[in-house]
Design a protein around this motif. Structure first.
Motif, PDB file in Angstrom:
ATOM      1  N   ALA A  35     -63.343  -5.325-152.733  1.00  0.00           N
ATOM      2  CA  ALA A  35     -64.585  -5.567-151.710  1.00  0.00           C
ATOM      3  C   ALA A  35     -64.153  -6.343-150.392  1.00  0.00           C
ATOM      4  CB  ALA A  35     -65.930  -5.980-152.274  1.00  0.00           C
ATOM      5  N   TRP A  36     -65.057  -6.403-149.368  1.00  0.00           N
ATOM      6  CA  TRP A  36     -65.065  -7.089-148.300  1.00  0.00           C
ATOM      7  C   TRP A  36     -66.417  -7.830-148.242  1.00  0.00           C
ATOM      8  CZ3 TRP A  36     -60.914  -8.771-145.620  1.00  0.00           C
ATOM      9  CH2 TRP A  36     -59.498  -7.612-145.523  1.00  0.00           C
ATOM     10  N   PHE A  37     -66.535  -9.142-147.943  1.00  0.00           N
ATOM     11  CA  PHE A  37     -67.423  -9.714-147.799  1.00  0.00           C
ATOM     12  C   PHE A  37     -67.490 -10.484-146.320  1.00  0.00           C
ATOM     13  CE2 PHE A  37     -67.523  -9.433-152.244  1.00  0.00           C
ATOM     14  CZ  PHE A  37     -68.915  -9.631-152.606  1.00  0.00           C
ATOM     15  N   ARG A  38     -68.596 -11.093-145.979  1.00  0.00           N
ATOM     16  CA  ARG A  38     -68.593 -11.987-144.770  1.00  0.00           C
ATOM     17  C   ARG A  38     -69.385 -13.154-144.564  1.00  0.00           C
ATOM     18  NH1 ARG A  38     -70.449  -7.607-140.080  1.00  0.00           N
ATOM     19  NH2 ARG A  38     -72.987  -7.631-140.651  1.00  0.00           N
ATOM     20  N   GLN A  39     -69.115 -13.954-143.969  1.00  0.00           N
ATOM     21  CA  GLN A  39     -70.194 -15.253-143.939  1.00  0.00           C
ATOM     22  C   GLN A  39     -69.856 -15.893-142.529  1.00  0.00           C
ATOM     23  OE1 GLN A  39     -69.047 -18.393-146.766  1.00  0.00           O
ATOM     24  NE2 GLN A  39     -71.303 -19.157-146.646  1.00  0.00           N
ATOM     25  N   ARG A  45     -72.922 -16.058-147.918  1.00  0.00           N
ATOM     26  CA  ARG A  45     -71.882 -14.929-147.902  1.00  0.00           C
ATOM     27  C   ARG A  45     -72.305 -13.694-148.379  1.00  0.00           C
ATOM     28  NH1 ARG A  45     -66.131 -16.775-150.414  1.00  0.00           N
ATOM     29  NH2 ARG A  45     -66.700 -18.356-149.072  1.00  0.00           N
ATOM     30  N   LYS A  46     -72.069 -12.528-147.604  1.00  0.00           N
ATOM     31  CA  LYS A  46     -72.706 -11.255-147.591  1.00  0.00           C
ATOM     32  C   LYS A  46     -72.043 -10.109-148.128  1.00  0.00           C
ATOM     33  CE  LYS A  46     -76.535  -9.037-145.432  1.00  0.00           C
ATOM     34  NZ  LYS A  46     -77.421  -8.844-144.347  1.00  0.00           N
ATOM     35  N   PHE A  47     -72.237  -9.270-148.863  1.00  0.00           N
ATOM     36  CA  PHE A  47     -71.348  -7.936-149.133  1.00  0.00           C
ATOM     37  C   PHE A  47     -71.359  -7.138-147.776  1.00  0.00           C
ATOM     38  CE2 PHE A  47     -71.454  -3.445-150.171  1.00  0.00           C
ATOM     39  CZ  PHE A  47     -70.414  -3.395-150.924  1.00  0.00           C
ATOM     40  N   VAL A  48     -69.940  -6.713-147.651  1.00  0.00           N
ATOM     41  CA  VAL A  48     -69.681  -5.489-146.491  1.00  0.00           C
ATOM     42  C   VAL A  48     -69.317  -4.314-146.946  1.00  0.00           C
ATOM     43  CG1 VAL A  48     -68.532  -5.400-144.321  1.00  0.00           C
ATOM     44  CG2 VAL A  48     -69.100  -7.554-145.052  1.00  0.00           C
ATOM     45  N   ALA A  49     -68.577  -4.292-147.845  1.00  0.00           N
ATOM     46  CA  ALA A  49     -68.005  -3.137-148.163  1.00  0.00           C
ATOM     47  C   ALA A  49     -67.166  -3.093-149.561  1.00  0.00           C
ATOM     48  CB  ALA A  49     -67.090  -2.289-147.304  1.00  0.00           C
ATOM     49  N   ALA A  50     -67.333  -2.010-150.255  1.00  0.00           N
ATOM     50  CA  ALA A  50     -66.547  -2.239-151.915  1.00  0.00           C
ATOM     51  C   ALA A  50     -65.870  -0.603-151.847  1.00  0.00           C
ATOM     52  CB  ALA A  50     -67.357  -2.280-153.086  1.00  0.00           C
ATOM     53  N   ILE A  51     -64.764  -0.768-152.613  1.00  0.00           N
ATOM     54  CA  ILE A  51     -64.279   0.558-152.873  1.00  0.00           C
ATOM     55  C   ILE A  51     -63.689   0.695-154.466  1.00  0.00           C
ATOM     56  CG2 ILE A  51     -61.936  -0.378-151.971  1.00  0.00           C
ATOM     57  CD1 ILE A  51     -61.299   2.403-150.934  1.00  0.00           C
ATOM     58  N   LEU A  61     -72.551  -2.100-146.708  1.00  0.00           N
ATOM     59  CA  LEU A  61     -73.858  -2.752-146.088  1.00  0.00           C
ATOM     60  C   LEU A  61     -74.425  -1.929-145.053  1.00  0.00           C
ATOM     61  CD1 LEU A  61     -75.483  -5.462-145.617  1.00  0.00           C
ATOM     62  CD2 LEU A  61     -73.817  -5.885-143.943  1.00  0.00           C
ATOM     63  N   ASP A  62     -75.802  -1.809-144.870  1.00  0.00           N
ATOM     64  CA  ASP A  62     -76.336  -0.849-144.058  1.00  0.00           C
ATOM     65  C   ASP A  62     -75.951  -1.165-142.635  1.00  0.00           C
ATOM     66  OD1 ASP A  62     -79.425  -0.308-145.745  1.00  0.00           O
ATOM     67  OD2 ASP A  62     -77.641   0.649-146.082  1.00  0.00           O
ATOM     68  N   ASP A  63     -75.812  -2.396-142.134  1.00  0.00           N
ATOM     69  CA  ASP A  63     -75.377  -2.706-140.840  1.00  0.00           C
ATOM     70  C   ASP A  63     -74.253  -2.049-140.406  1.00  0.00           C
ATOM     71  OD1 ASP A  63     -77.271  -5.984-140.777  1.00  0.00           O
ATOM     72  OD2 ASP A  63     -77.975  -3.906-140.736  1.00  0.00           O
ATOM     73  N   VAL A  64     -73.325  -1.920-141.221  1.00  0.00           N
ATOM     74  CA  VAL A  64     -72.063  -1.483-140.997  1.00  0.00           C
ATOM     75  C   VAL A  64     -71.763  -0.074-141.162  1.00  0.00           C
ATOM     76  CG1 VAL A  64     -71.257  -4.025-141.364  1.00  0.00           C
ATOM     77  CG2 VAL A  64     -70.791  -2.056-142.981  1.00  0.00           C
TER      78      VAL A  64
END
Length: 122
Positions: A35-39, A45-51, A61-64
């Motif tokens: 996964a990727w997270f961002r802060q 720190r927020k979830f961005v994507a997972a595989i 994440l809905d925003d991306v």
């Protein structure tokens, strides 16, 4: 057991693109959800994507959604985040992470990279 190193961050203009890379060491890379997270400054720190393990399932994440794409190459022990149409609100430190189960929460991830800065200017 699993060491993760991110690269590819930098300064880009709004509307531009970046591809982040995460290199993993260890024989068990293919057994981990990645996964990727961002802060962002002052934010959690927020979830961005997972595989999934074989790359067949992804979550964003809905925003991306529609702008970011997560992928992995198990033969190379690599995971990527292609980021297109970048916005200033995407500015954050981006972290690569590995988990033994599917998750979107930071607490479930066992291994983390050091982070790479992404700055999007307007």
């Amino acid at each position: 057991q699993v060491q993760l190193v991110e690269s590819g961050g930098g300064l880009v203009q709004a509307g531009g693109s970046l591809r982040l890379s995460c290199a993993a060491s260890g024989r068990t890379f293919k057994t981990y959800v990645m996964a990727w997270f961002r802060q962002a400054p002052g934010k959690e720190r927020k979830f961005v994507a997972a595989i999934s393990l074989s790359g067949g399932i992804t979550q964003y994440l809905d925003d991306v959604k529609g702008r970011f794409t997560i992928s992995r190459d198990n033969a190379k022990n690599m995971v990527y985040l292609q980021m297109n149409s970048l916005k200033p609100e995407d500015t954050a430190v981006y972290y690569c992470a590995a988990a033994k189960v599917w998750a979107t929460s930071t607490a479930r991830y066992d291994y983390w990279g050091q982070g790479t800065q992404v700055t999007v200017s307007s």
